[in-house]
Each structure stands twice: as C-alpha cells, then as structure tokens.
Design an enzyme around this catalytic site. Structure first.
Site, PDB file in Angstrom:
ATOM      1  N   HIS A 153       0.841  -1.205   0.000  1.00 55.50           N
ATOM      2  CA  HIS A 153       0.000   0.000   0.000  1.00 55.50           C
ATOM      3  C   HIS A 153       0.869   1.246   0.000  1.00 55.50           C
ATOM      4  O   HIS A 153       2.052   1.192   0.334  1.00 55.50           O
ATOM      5  CB  HIS A 153      -0.914   0.034   1.231  1.00 55.50           C
ATOM      6  N   ARG A 210       4.716   6.810  13.929  1.00 53.20           N
ATOM      7  CA  ARG A 210       4.748   7.352  12.564  1.00 53.20           C
ATOM      8  C   ARG A 210       4.094   8.720  12.513  1.00 53.20           C
ATOM      9  O   ARG A 210       3.030   8.933  13.091  1.00 53.20           O
ATOM     10  CB  ARG A 210       3.995   6.401  11.626  1.00 53.20           C
ATOM     11  N   ASP A 213       0.472   5.010   1.952  1.00 52.38           N
ATOM     12  CA  ASP A 213      -0.302   5.431   3.116  1.00 52.38           C
ATOM     13  C   ASP A 213      -1.457   6.342   2.724  1.00 52.38           C
ATOM     14  O   ASP A 213      -1.280   7.289   1.950  1.00 52.38           O
ATOM     15  CB  ASP A 213       0.605   6.179   4.112  1.00 52.38           C
ATOM     16  N   HIS A 227       4.744   0.089   0.348  1.00 51.12           N
ATOM     17  CA  HIS A 227       5.466  -0.686   1.353  1.00 51.12           C
ATOM     18  C   HIS A 227       4.574  -1.767   1.940  1.00 51.12           C
ATOM     19  O   HIS A 227       3.339  -1.725   1.784  1.00 51.12           O
ATOM     20  CB  HIS A 227       6.059   0.220   2.438  1.00 51.12           C
TER      21      HIS A 227
HETATM   22  C1  SIN Z   1       2.932   1.442   7.730  1.00 49.56           C
HETATM   23  O1  SIN Z   1       2.269   0.939   6.840  1.00 49.56           O
HETATM   24  O2  SIN Z   1       3.010   2.646   7.871  1.00 49.56           O
HETATM   25  C2  SIN Z   1       3.705   0.552   8.663  1.00 49.56           C
HETATM   26  C3  SIN Z   1       5.018   0.174   8.120  1.00 49.56           C
HETATM   27  C4  SIN Z   1       5.769  -0.653   9.097  1.00 49.56           C
HETATM   28  O3  SIN Z   1       5.333  -0.809  10.239  1.00 49.56           O
HETATM   29  O4  SIN Z   1       6.836  -1.148   8.746  1.00 49.56           O
END
Ligand code: SIN
Length: 275
Positions: A106, A264, A108, A249
């Site tokens: 995905h 985050r 974000d 990611h």
């Molecule tokens: C996310 O999708 O922001 C999480 C990525 C992660 O935890 O590595």
C-alpha cells in the site's frame, strides 16, 4: 566538501538509501534539510540508524518538509494517536495483537483526497530474534517496466481508493474514499508513477467489475515483483522516511508473539494526485 554534509549509501538500484553523518536529535541546518529532501526525492525511501528522537523532534523533522497530516480513517485502525501529539500514531504490536498496520502492499492513506506526501516512522522496540522487516517498492520502476501500450491504456484510467478495504470494519460506515488517476506524475520530480495499491484500491472506474478485477490483480502482482523492491531490517531507533507518492510498502508480521513498537508521523501533499 564541508564536514556537515550528510552521507548517502544507496541500498538497491531502484529504491532506498541509508543516510549518515547527521544527528536528528539536533536542529538541522538549511543545507542538511536540502540534502535530506534531495535524497528522499532521488531514492524514494531513506533510512537513518541510532536516532533516539523524541516526539517533539519527530514533529519538527516532519514540519521541516511540510504541514503535518492528520490520519484519515479514525479509530478503526491498528495504530492509535499519541496523547498530546495527535499527528503521531503509535504502531505497537505484541502477543495480544489481532492485526498490525500495513501488512499488505500500500501507499499510506491513498483513500484521502490529498494523501500524505511523506511518512516518517521510527521504531523504538524491535523483535529480539529478527523479523518485523518492511518491504519497499518503487512505483516509478514498476510503471517504467510496463509495455508502452499498457502504459498508454493505464494513463486514461482512474481508480477508487476506499478506506473501508484496509481499516477495521466494525460498525463504522463513513470511511474516507477518493478517486485518483491510475498513473500520476510526481509533483516534484515529474516522473510517472503507478498509483494503485492492493491495500486501498477497489475499482477502476472506467471498466466493468470483471475487467477491473483482472487488471488490478495483474498490477498488484506486478508491483510486488522483487525487481524494484528492497527489504529494510530495523534496529531500535532506526527511522524510515518514505516518499508516499512514488513508493509502496509492506510490513511483515513474522514476529508474533514478540513486540515491535514504533511511531509514525506524516506530512501533507500540496494537491490531489494528478497526471
Ligand atoms: C505502515 O504501513 O506505515 C507501517 C510500516 C511498518 O510498520 O513497517
């Protein structure tokens, strides 16, 4: 070359670089901000190690690159806002977790009208026996590898990105939803990007459901090919800082029942994704 230049070590041909010779617990000079921003644009995702930053420092870092983005999708998600820092989401997973954030390819918040331009994730606790790596893919390289007729076909299409697909269902019905072009131009580099993702994209507007499902499944398999991806192994106090407009990611949940705990923050894009 002055001694406060950052160091940049590319980690794969298409995506990712490790940044050194910078201390993110201290205010950045204008030159350092410029160099970090240039590396972020060039490599799609940049990584820092041994950076024990506070929430205030994480906010300051994000604000060096844009206005902070407040998560759309509310509380039906696996991450939670940090008290006093509503723009920072705690992503803590342990033996009691039923799911984690981001265990699917995905970008974000692509269900937002204006998805975030960048995300900055720090990990404080990583699993003791390894695991919990994150995969990153270049959506530039994935687009570039498609045939010219397929590129031309995709450039005419738009797709629905629906928060309900990724976030918990619960009783909530008003998940954010947006329509974006299937191929966008990165607003800063001008490069073309394949902008559909398995996490949020539900439907290509101009096609029948059968055609849309077949094409999206082909594109999800395409973006997941190893040729344009890299795998990041976290250490405590590592930071990943990705360009959400040209990368995807996937967070790997192979560490249950161990703990992985991080935070985050995101900063806003300037406009709706466009071609
Ligand atoms: C996310 O999708 O922001 C999480 C990525 C992660 O935890 O590595």
């Amino acid at each position: 070359m002055s001694s406060d230049r950052i160091s940049i070590k590319p980690l794969s041909p298409h995506i990712g670089a490790e940044i050194g010779n910078v201390d993110l617990t201290r205010p950045l000079s204008e030159q350092q901000k410029r160099e970090i921003h240039d590396a972020f644009l060039k490599h799609g995702v940049i990584f820092f190690h041994d950076q024990d930053i506070s929430f205030a420092q994480q906010m300051e870092l994000a604000q060096s690159f844009g206005h902070v983005h407040i998560h759309v999708g509310g509380e039906g998600t696996a991450s939670k806002p940090v008290p006093d820092y509503p723009a920072i989401r705690r992503q803590h997973f342990d033996k009691d977790s039923k799911r984690i954030s981001g265990e699917v390819w995905h970008s974000d918040q692509s269900c937002a009208e204006i998805p975030p331009a960048g995300s900055i994730l720090q990990q404080k606790i990583v699993p003791p026996d390894g695991g919990g790596d994150t995969l990153f893919a270049s959506a530039y390289a994935a687009y570039d590898a498609l045939s010219a007729p397929m590129q031309a076909f995709l450039e005419k299409l738009t797709a629905v990105h629906d928060g309900a697909k990724l976030f918990d269902k619960g009783t909530k019905t008003d998940y954010p939803k947006a329509v974006h072009p299937v191929v966008i131009r990165h607003p800063e580099t001008g490069r073309k990007v394949l902008f559909v993702n398995e996490g949020f994209t539900t439907r290509i507007v101009e096609l029948s459901k059968e055609e849309s499902d077949a094409l999206l499944n082909m594109l999800y398999a395409h973006i997941a090919k190893p040729h344009w991806q890299m795998r990041f192994h976290w250490r405590p106090n590592s930071i990943a800082f990705w360009d959400n407009r040209c990368t995807q990611h996937f967070a790997i949940w192979d560490y249950w029942p161990n703990v992985r705990s991080g935070y985050r923050v995101q900063f806003e894009g300037d406009a709706r994704p466009s071609f």
